[in-house]
Design a protein around this motif. Structure first.
Motif, PDB file in Angstrom:
ATOM      1  N   ILE A  80       0.838  -1.204   0.000  1.00  0.00           N
ATOM      2  CA  ILE A  80       0.000   0.000   0.000  1.00  0.00           C
ATOM      3  C   ILE A  80       0.873   1.254   0.000  1.00  0.00           C
ATOM      4  O   ILE A  80       0.607   2.219  -0.735  1.00  0.00           O
ATOM      5  CB  ILE A  80      -0.939  -0.011   1.227  1.00  0.00           C
ATOM      6  N   ILE A  81       1.926   1.250   0.804  1.00  0.00           N
ATOM      7  CA  ILE A  81       2.836   2.400   0.848  1.00  0.00           C
ATOM      8  C   ILE A  81       3.482   2.627  -0.512  1.00  0.00           C
ATOM      9  O   ILE A  81       3.579   3.769  -0.994  1.00  0.00           O
ATOM     10  CB  ILE A  81       3.899   2.178   1.942  1.00  0.00           C
ATOM     11  N   GLU A  82       3.897   1.533  -1.155  1.00  0.00           N
ATOM     12  CA  GLU A  82       4.523   1.661  -2.475  1.00  0.00           C
ATOM     13  C   GLU A  82       3.525   2.155  -3.522  1.00  0.00           C
ATOM     14  O   GLU A  82       3.848   3.005  -4.360  1.00  0.00           O
ATOM     15  CB  GLU A  82       5.104   0.314  -2.901  1.00  0.00           C
ATOM     16  N   GLU A  83       2.302   1.651  -3.479  1.00  0.00           N
ATOM     17  CA  GLU A  83       1.272   2.071  -4.434  1.00  0.00           C
ATOM     18  C   GLU A  83       1.001   3.569  -4.363  1.00  0.00           C
ATOM     19  O   GLU A  83       0.702   4.204  -5.373  1.00  0.00           O
ATOM     20  CB  GLU A  83      -0.038   1.331  -4.145  1.00  0.00           C
ATOM     21  N   ARG A  84       1.096   4.129  -3.179  1.00  0.00           N
ATOM     22  CA  ARG A  84       0.683   5.516  -2.981  1.00  0.00           C
ATOM     23  C   ARG A  84       1.864   6.476  -2.869  1.00  0.00           C
ATOM     24  O   ARG A  84       1.715   7.607  -2.394  1.00  0.00           O
ATOM     25  CB  ARG A  84      -0.214   5.606  -1.745  1.00  0.00           C
ATOM     26  N   GLU A  85       3.018   6.024  -3.317  1.00  0.00           N
ATOM     27  CA  GLU A  85       4.223   6.839  -3.207  1.00  0.00           C
ATOM     28  C   GLU A  85       4.063   8.194  -3.886  1.00  0.00           C
ATOM     29  O   GLU A  85       4.537   9.219  -3.387  1.00  0.00           O
ATOM     30  CB  GLU A  85       5.410   6.092  -3.804  1.00  0.00           C
TER      31      GLU A  85
ATOM     32  N   ALA B  85       3.864   6.357   4.724  1.00  0.00           N
ATOM     33  CA  ALA B  85       5.171   5.856   5.151  1.00  0.00           C
ATOM     34  C   ALA B  85       4.967   4.943   6.349  1.00  0.00           C
ATOM     35  O   ALA B  85       3.984   5.074   7.084  1.00  0.00           O
ATOM     36  CB  ALA B  85       6.095   7.018   5.530  1.00  0.00           C
ATOM     37  N   ARG B  86       5.902   4.019   6.539  1.00  0.00           N
ATOM     38  CA  ARG B  86       5.841   3.206   7.750  1.00  0.00           C
ATOM     39  C   ARG B  86       6.407   4.013   8.900  1.00  0.00           C
ATOM     40  O   ARG B  86       7.224   4.917   8.703  1.00  0.00           O
ATOM     41  CB  ARG B  86       6.566   1.879   7.568  1.00  0.00           C
ATOM     42  N   SER B  87       5.998   3.671  10.107  1.00  0.00           N
ATOM     43  CA  SER B  87       6.359   4.496  11.264  1.00  0.00           C
ATOM     44  C   SER B  87       7.664   4.073  11.915  1.00  0.00           C
ATOM     45  O   SER B  87       8.073   4.660  12.913  1.00  0.00           O
ATOM     46  CB  SER B  87       5.237   4.453  12.304  1.00  0.00           C
TER      47      SER B  87
END
Length: 667
Positions: A267-272, A279-281
């Motif tokens: 999901i993080i990569e898709e929405r870069e 971003a992860r925390s």
């Protein structure tokens, strides 16, 4: 603040420090774990020194450790809880997860506070109140749907984090709203000692005395699995994704953490490059030696519960055990063995595997394999010799479908090292006046630098010297770092002994880790709004779980006029709601007055009459509140519990509510 608005946190459970360390290694951004006491899991406490070791490991990656301090407390326990809170602060724990509002009236350390699931947070009003009272992270009730989650998100400040359960066992009751254990045994789910009455089989009887279900586990839910809803939950405002399971084993935590780590990373990569990049925390990238598979762990089959609205198939009514996956059909039964044909001809079965099947009464029967032999590999025929005698397996017969609910190959694989978590860095090697320097800059911008005095000695083979420099400097395998690039800022290739390069790398790594440790900012404690905001209600029943004078004072300060004592105070002697749940037995049995599912022409004629649950001598009444679409499990406290309480009070008088406080007139 807690998380930044667009950071995603994967929050994993841990029964002990070893499991917590592996949760971090498998990608957890945070871990929640019980402290030495008061942790809502009676047998999942941990010593302070073990927790300190876990904190130190987690902080290397910027992961956080949350300590559960989420039982309701007696007056005589408040001081012990306060001291424990300070102990946890001193070892570097990042937050306390609390249920008892009395804690907010104590001299707590400046540690961040999170609202426990036991706070039963179902409305925007209650979530906002807890935020304004000083809690930074709010775990919402599992029963909320996406629209309700979004409504909560819309009233909270950006610095308040919404936490939501995405996987694991489901409590059928609204959390904090189940008192069956206490009514029947004197133990308390709100004090970490649930007897899981919801997993028992019951006869269901209607108001005319007719049995409409026999020996069914009608209060037992399937397990939660939000795999397919993760993107929608992000869009609804969830930022902390919580895995249930502080009683679960190492394999479960490894597997389920890895499963959701991969999903969140996708999901993080898709929405870069989206309007709202995520971003992860915490730091690093995690890789695995296995393909995560939630079906491999104990589960009662899966449901996404109410996230997308009420569903027909949320219950595990036939059995509270794990049915596993269907693997084949029985072809023969011998005196000491049986054979089955595997659905997957390439599947392998092992000594120690667990098989199971449903008997004619739909009860799950387990088979522990003592020895497994391949009889016909092309046809996938296996002969298994159970640990127990064949004669004891009820209804085992030809044509029966069998499942596998324990795969020893999988278990052994997860017993080994199964992940690698690395923080990316960039290295710059350069010459100095009297030697060389190495600067390491990690993905978070932290820098570690080291120098070494070393003669500048020209290399005899320039190309080989440069390759050697890169090879020696790039050996980060024993560390938590992985090098992305090594730049050489030198006037010419130099010969540098391997021992010198190794020392330079070790010193720079040590400096980098020290910088990361020194730079880790503690999560701040939120300040409560002043003057104190009013609680959404001015009257509290036993359902508010007020069990000490400090909690009573807290609610008075926030405008509550009438406050009843918690059920554990033994003041509710008659029939009361011992459980409140969104699950509805009438709905599950197609007897819902609103739907009259499957009964044509009678909609509106079926009434929500009470039902009875019977398990041996235990009897409970089901009453249905159709407006909010909720079910109440009604009963009263056993006389044996009251008698035992009277004896305990003679020996150890409880300080709180010796008599019920006099009701105050509403303003």
């Amino acid at each position: 603040m807690s998380l930044l608005p667009h950071q995603l946190e994967l929050l994993s459970p841990a029964r002990n420090a070893e499991i917590g360390i592996e949760a971090v290694n498998h990608g957890a951004d945070a871990v929640y774990i019980g402290g030495p006491g008061f942790g809502a899991r009676a047998t999942a406490g941990n010593e302070t020194r073990d927790l300190e070791r876990l904190v130190q490991h987690a902080h290397r990656f910027g992961s956080r450790i949350f300590i559960t301090l989420n039982t309701i407390l007696r007056d005589d326990e408040l001081e012990g809880a306060r001291k424990m809170a300070w102990d946890m602060y001193h070892i570097g724990a990042d937050a306390l997860i609390i249920q008892d509002m009395g804690l907010l009236e104590l001299d707590l350390p400046p540690i961040q506070l999170h609202a426990s699931t036991q706070n039963d947070i179902r409305t925007p009003e209650k979530a906002k109140f807890l935020q304004d009272a000083g809690l930074s992270q709010i775990v919402l009730a599992r029963e909320l749907d996406l629209k309700q989650i979004k409504a909560v998100h819309n009233v909270l400040d950006p610095h308040t984090t919404i936490e939501y359960f995405i996987h694991g066992a489901l409590c059928v009751a609204y959390s904090g709203q189940c008192y069956i254990t206490h009514a029947h045994t004197g133990r308390s789910a709100n004090r970490g000692d649930c007897n899981q009455a919801c997993r028992l089989p019951y006869e269901v009887m209607d108001d005319k005395g007719r049995i409409i279900a026999h020996e069914k586990h009608v209060l037992s839910m399937k397990d939660n699995n939000q795999t397919d809803n993760m993107r929608a939950l992000v869009d609804a405002g969830v930022r902390s994704f919580k895995i249930e399971g502080r009683y679960k084993d190492m394999g479960y935590v490894k597997n389920i953490t890895a499963h959701y780590r991969k999903i969140l990373d996708e999901i993080i990569e898709e929405r870069e490059f989206s309007d709202m990049p995520l971003a992860r925390s915490s730091s690093g990238t995690t890789t695995f030696t296995f393909t995560p598979d939630p079906d491999q762990n104990f589960n009662r089959e899966f449901t996404d519960y109410f996230v997308n609205g009420r569903k027909d198939d949320i219950g595990a009514f036939d059995t509270p055990k794990t049915p596993g996956r269907a693997v084949g059909w029985v072809t023969q039964v011998g005196d000491k063995w049986f054979e089955f044909e595997s659905h997957d001809k390439a599947a392998v079965f092992n000594n120690g595997d667990g098989l199971c099947y449903y008997d004619l009464q739909k009860e799950l029967v387990g088979v522990h394999i003592n020895r497994a032999e391949s009889v016909h590999s092309k046809k996938g025929i296996w002969r298994v010799f159970p640990k127990d005698p064949i004669a004891g397996f009820k209804d085992l017969r030809k044509g029966l479908e069998v499942n596998r609910n324990r795969d020893m190959n999988w278990v052994r694989m997860l017993d080994k090292k199964s992940s690698d978590r690395r923080i990316g860095l960039w290295a710059e090697f350069r010459e100095t006046a009297d030697g060389f320097a190495l600067t390491l800059t990690d993905e978070d911008g932290w820098v570690g630098q080291a120098t070494i005095a070393q003669e500048h000695q020209a290399a005899t083979d320039a190309s080989k010297a440069e390759a050697t420099l890169r090879e020696q400097l790039g050996r980060f395998g024993a560390s938590i770092f992985a090098v992305h690039d090594i730049s050489l800022s030198i006037t010419q290739p130099w010969f540098v002994p391997a021992s010198a390069l190794n020392q330079l790398r070790r010193d720079a790594l040590q400096a980098l880790e020290a910088a990361r440790t020194a730079g880790l900012v503690r999560l701040p404690r939120a300040k409560p709004v002043e003057p104190p905001v009013p609680f959404p209600e001015d009257t509290l029943s036993y359902l508010a779980n007020v069990y000490n004078q400090k909690a009573h004072d807290f609610y008075v300060k926030h405008g509550v006029k009438v406050i009843d004592a918690a059920y554990e105070s033994k003041e509710e002697l008659g029939e009361v709601s011992l459980m409140i749940t969104k699950h509805c037995v009438r709905y599950s049995m197609s007897l819902c007055p609103k739907q009259a599912k499957g009964v044509i022409g009678v909609k509106g004629t079926i009434k929500a009459e009470p039902l009875q649950l019977i398990n041996g001598k235990e009897k409970l009444t089901l009453r249905f509140d159709c407006k909010p679409c909720e079910m109440h499990v009604v009963g009263k406290m056993k006389s044996s519990v009251l008698n035992q309480h009277a004896k305990e009070m003679q020996e150890f008088p409880m300080q709180f509510y010796r008599t019920r406080p006099a009701p105050q007139a509403k303003a």
